[in-house]
Design an enzyme around this catalytic site. Sequence first.
Site, PDB file in Angstrom:
ATOM      1  N   SER A  10      -7.809  -0.706   1.006  1.00 55.97           N
ATOM      2  CA  SER A  10      -8.726  -0.888   2.124  1.00 55.97           C
ATOM      3  C   SER A  10      -9.484   0.393   2.441  1.00 55.97           C
ATOM      4  CB  SER A  10      -7.954  -1.418   3.339  1.00 55.97           C
ATOM      5  OG  SER A  10      -8.816  -1.760   4.389  1.00 55.97           O
ATOM      6  N   HIS A  11      -9.354   0.892   3.649  1.00 58.92           N
ATOM      7  CA  HIS A  11     -10.136   2.029   4.130  1.00 58.92           C
ATOM      8  C   HIS A  11      -9.459   3.370   3.859  1.00 58.92           C
ATOM      9  CE1 HIS A  11      -7.257   0.710   7.100  1.00 58.92           C
ATOM     10  NE2 HIS A  11      -7.275   1.916   7.648  1.00 58.92           N
ATOM     11  N   ARG A  49       0.848  -1.188   0.000  1.00 57.20           N
ATOM     12  CA  ARG A  49       0.000   0.000   0.000  1.00 57.20           C
ATOM     13  C   ARG A  49       0.882   1.235   0.000  1.00 57.20           C
ATOM     14  NH1 ARG A  49      -4.087   0.062   4.818  1.00 57.20           N
ATOM     15  NH2 ARG A  49      -4.478  -2.000   3.942  1.00 57.20           N
ATOM     16  N   ASP A  93     -14.604  -5.314   3.561  1.00 57.81           N
ATOM     17  CA  ASP A  93     -14.310  -6.291   4.608  1.00 57.81           C
ATOM     18  C   ASP A  93     -14.492  -5.721   6.014  1.00 57.81           C
ATOM     19  OD1 ASP A  93     -12.071  -4.671   4.663  1.00 57.81           O
ATOM     20  OD2 ASP A  93     -10.612  -6.294   4.391  1.00 57.81           O
ATOM     21  N   ARG A  94     -14.715  -4.409   6.146  1.00 59.17           N
ATOM     22  CA  ARG A  94     -14.950  -3.793   7.452  1.00 59.17           C
ATOM     23  C   ARG A  94     -16.350  -3.189   7.482  1.00 59.17           C
ATOM     24  NH1 ARG A  94      -9.294  -1.187   9.482  1.00 59.17           N
ATOM     25  NH2 ARG A  94      -7.891  -2.427   8.188  1.00 59.17           N
ATOM     26  N   ASP A 100     -13.304  -1.713   0.383  1.00 60.18           N
ATOM     27  CA  ASP A 100     -13.286  -3.036  -0.245  1.00 60.18           C
ATOM     28  C   ASP A 100     -14.238  -4.033   0.402  1.00 60.18           C
ATOM     29  OD1 ASP A 100     -11.583  -3.153   2.035  1.00 60.18           O
ATOM     30  OD2 ASP A 100     -10.582  -4.928   1.233  1.00 60.18           O
ATOM     31  N   SER A 115     -10.477  -3.377  14.568  1.00 56.64           N
ATOM     32  CA  SER A 115     -10.539  -2.392  13.490  1.00 56.64           C
ATOM     33  C   SER A 115     -11.745  -2.642  12.582  1.00 56.64           C
ATOM     34  CB  SER A 115      -9.241  -2.409  12.683  1.00 56.64           C
ATOM     35  OG  SER A 115      -8.969  -3.709  12.184  1.00 56.64           O
ATOM     36  N   LYS A 150     -12.121 -11.223   6.507  1.00 52.77           N
ATOM     37  CA  LYS A 150     -13.194 -10.547   7.231  1.00 52.77           C
ATOM     38  C   LYS A 150     -14.248 -10.134   6.224  1.00 52.77           C
ATOM     39  CE  LYS A 150     -10.038  -6.565   7.655  1.00 52.77           C
ATOM     40  NZ  LYS A 150      -8.741  -7.236   7.603  1.00 52.77           N
ATOM     41  N   GLU A 157     -11.292  -8.536  14.689  1.00 54.37           N
ATOM     42  CA  GLU A 157     -10.308  -7.550  15.090  1.00 54.37           C
ATOM     43  C   GLU A 157     -11.010  -6.275  15.527  1.00 54.37           C
ATOM     44  OE1 GLU A 157      -6.554  -8.699  12.247  1.00 54.37           O
ATOM     45  OE2 GLU A 157      -7.986  -7.233  11.478  1.00 54.37           O
ATOM     46  N   ASP A 202     -16.328  -0.236   4.493  1.00 55.74           N
ATOM     47  CA  ASP A 202     -15.148   0.432   3.956  1.00 55.74           C
ATOM     48  C   ASP A 202     -15.049   0.188   2.456  1.00 55.74           C
ATOM     49  OD1 ASP A 202     -14.309  -2.234   3.888  1.00 55.74           O
ATOM     50  OD2 ASP A 202     -12.276  -1.776   4.551  1.00 55.74           O
TER      51      ASP A 202
END
Length: 567
Positions: A122-123, A28, A297-298, A295, A383, A394, A381, A293
């Site tokens: 990600s986020h 990243r 996963d959150r 992608d 996060s 996740k 997690e 988020d």
Amino acid sequence: MEGSPIPVLTVPTAPYEDQRPTGGGGLRRPTGLFEGQRNYLPNFIQSVLSSIDLRDRQGCTMVVGSDGRYFSRTATEIVVQMAAANGIGRLIIGQNGILSTPAVSCIIRKIKAAGGIILTASHCPGGPGGEFGVKFNVSNGGPAPDVVSDKIYQISKTIEEYAICPDLRIDLSRLGRQEFDLENKFKPFRVEIVDPVDIYLNLLRTIFDFNAIKSLLAGPGQLKIRVDAMHGVMGPYVRKVLCDELGAPANSAINCVPLEDFGGQHPDPNLTYATTLLEAMKGGEYGFGAAFDADGDRYMILGQNGFFVSPSDSLAIIAANLSCIPYFRQMGVRGFGRSMPTSTALDRVAKSMKVPVYETPAGWRFFSNLMDSGRCSLCGEESFGTGSDHLREKDGLWAVLVWLSIIAARKQSVEEIVRDHWAKFGRHYYCRFDYEGLEPKATYYIMRDLEALITDKSFIGQQFAVGSHVYSVAKTDSFEYVDPVDGTVTKKQGLRIIFSDTSRLIFRLSSSSGMRATIRLYAESYERDPSGHDQEPQAVLSPLIAIALKISQIHERTGRRGPTVIT
């Protein structure tokens, strides 16, 4: 397939020293680095592809997806051209390049692919001034383990050339199969463009009672929901699953068009950034709110009037209510996993259910190993990431459907469910403070000096008085993890101070962006008495934070007067 075979070229290149993948095989960096530095992306893609043994790579199938952020289309084209040149036989790609991270894991597992490449940061924010990332998932559908990440990094440091078919062009918008003849290749190279939601949706149908959720969302006395896709990858999933399949009104879903810059938002589902959803929920019109988020996963859960469910509480509540989900009634529950910084709320549930808890370093790859061995059914997690052994990632939408299933089964509001949980198990007050954008050298010395302080034998038994509170140090360590499956030892995963009343302070160094560093400070305090369950977390935790700041000197040594983000 028309015309002459497409040429396969070998392009000379020179290595970059900064392409070490962070946890889970991901790189990243600022988007400008990928876009502007010569061969920066091809170097890393070649390193990923070369990490797969040649005999496993030739003719294999891989999955490619992105969260739709800026530079994703260009990067997808490069990945396709390089996969073809490196002997990959077939690529499965989401329409318009879109695939959520959970969907990539799902498809890898469904078709037994050799792995997948996910273009996401990600986020983190998108756009030309944002961040871009490349993540490699292995054949179990989960993030690359450390041994694979290390192999990718070693290759990236010595790379001299990469293979590519620059004349190969695909139409990402057209569903179906596209085939290409390549020079020096016996079989044609095949690309299959698939609906990004369908395969993943079919999996969800086997896990949940969709009729029960549909009755909740579309039946008499329906629960009004508000779901914010934050202009990330989840828009198509929210519309197809929650609206089309489960009957939620179309206006329940907002920000569902994936945008390259996420509409200028920071696509991170927490109280700091998901303010549009938070304000809507505070009005009292909606009984359930969720955000995702970039992608997918959150996730974040909100109840009526903006009642916030912390990620650690969400994980523990899901664990305590798994019997509401047909999948777990059928499969049973073998164990739980949580990252070390995540609150110990899950541990109390596990004890009541008489199942083990595995405390791992941060990073989903550690859970993947536990699930592959049959030890772990649910993990999470702090996060805002939670998942189960249905995948090796996740899964934000899965977590939202779990919550809706619990609400349907218990016929209670989000807040009632949370308060009942606290009454039964006690409340774990918990906060995370992020000091972002720090000089890596400075953070190294802060953590080094702090470790020397807290691991000295004289630190055990020390007492810290803050106001009327007195905390006595019971245990300290630099957390290390011994994988119960393969015996792998992972060291220096965070500094822990555990007090005699079970309160905890944790310091962890994070460098996911690779350019700057972040120190994360976690504080946790347990309250058993229900009369103490209505306090503000920061007020409860302020004495612990005062201790943390005193012993770390983080403000003095960084020039910061406070954290960048509080969750």
